[in-house]
Scaffold this motif. Structure first.
Motif, mmCIF file in Angstrom:
data_model
loop_
_atom_site.group_PDB
_atom_site.id
_atom_site.type_symbol
_atom_site.label_atom_id
_atom_site.label_comp_id
_atom_site.label_asym_id
_atom_site.label_seq_id
_atom_site.Cartn_x
_atom_site.Cartn_y
_atom_site.Cartn_z
ATOM 1 N N ILE A 175 -80.393 -22.892 -9.852
ATOM 2 C CA ILE A 175 -81.712 -23.856 -9.790
ATOM 3 C C ILE A 175 -82.937 -23.565 -9.212
ATOM 4 N N THR A 196 -76.403 -26.705 -15.431
ATOM 5 C CA THR A 196 -75.651 -27.795 -14.161
ATOM 6 C C THR A 196 -76.391 -28.864 -14.129
ATOM 7 N N LYS A 197 -77.633 -29.561 -14.352
ATOM 8 C CA LYS A 197 -77.494 -30.843 -14.895
ATOM 9 C C LYS A 197 -76.115 -31.356 -15.105
ATOM 10 N N LEU A 224 -82.233 -29.940 -7.942
ATOM 11 C CA LEU A 224 -83.057 -28.540 -7.836
ATOM 12 C C LEU A 224 -81.983 -27.856 -9.490
ATOM 13 N N GLY A 225 -81.325 -29.033 -10.329
ATOM 14 C CA GLY A 225 -80.666 -27.714 -11.215
ATOM 15 C C GLY A 225 -81.256 -27.821 -12.183
ATOM 16 N N ILE A 261 -78.457 -30.012 -5.468
ATOM 17 C CA ILE A 261 -77.910 -29.322 -6.432
ATOM 18 C C ILE A 261 -78.486 -29.796 -7.503
ATOM 19 N N TYR A 262 -77.743 -30.717 -8.118
ATOM 20 C CA TYR A 262 -78.009 -31.334 -9.299
ATOM 21 C C TYR A 262 -79.669 -31.642 -9.835
#
Length: 110
Positions: free
Chosen positions: A28, A91-92, A86-87, A83-84
């Motif tokens: 992130i 990550t997304k 900021l990922g 988290i999504y």
């Protein structure tokens, strides 16, 4: 904005600027406020996990009628949503493939 790179493990609740061991489930980018918010979410999740453990000792209480488990599930998804948001792209993409991704609109951003 002064965003920095962090490695995150939701399982252990670790948020670190240094990649070490298994702390890199997600990458992130965030500023101090973002990281504080995610840390608070992880702390709430840890408390909710303890509550579900205590609740598990009560016989005959069904999971689908259990406020403690509902709170844990909500905080679990809240952590993933943060988290999504900021990922990085990987990550997304990973979180978008999870079965509960379509439930994020039900999670408050407070």
């Amino acid at each position: 904005m002064n965003e920095r790179k962090f490695y995150v493990s939701i399982e252990t609740g670790e948020i670190s600027e240094a990649k070490a061991g298994n702390n890199d489930d997600f990458v992130i980018y965030g500023g101090p406020e973002d990281i504080i918010s995610l840390r608070e979410c992880f702390d709430d999740l840890k408390r909710a996990e303890a509550d579900t453990g205590f609740r598990a000792t009560i016989p005959f209480k069904e999971y689908h009628q259990d406020d403690e488990n509902d709170a844990y599930d909500y905080l679990f998804m809240k952590g993933y949503k943060k988290i999504y948001e900021l990922g990085d792209a990987e990550t997304k993409h990973h979180i978008e493939s999870m079965p509960f991704f379509d439930q994020f609109e039900k999670i408050d951003d407070d």
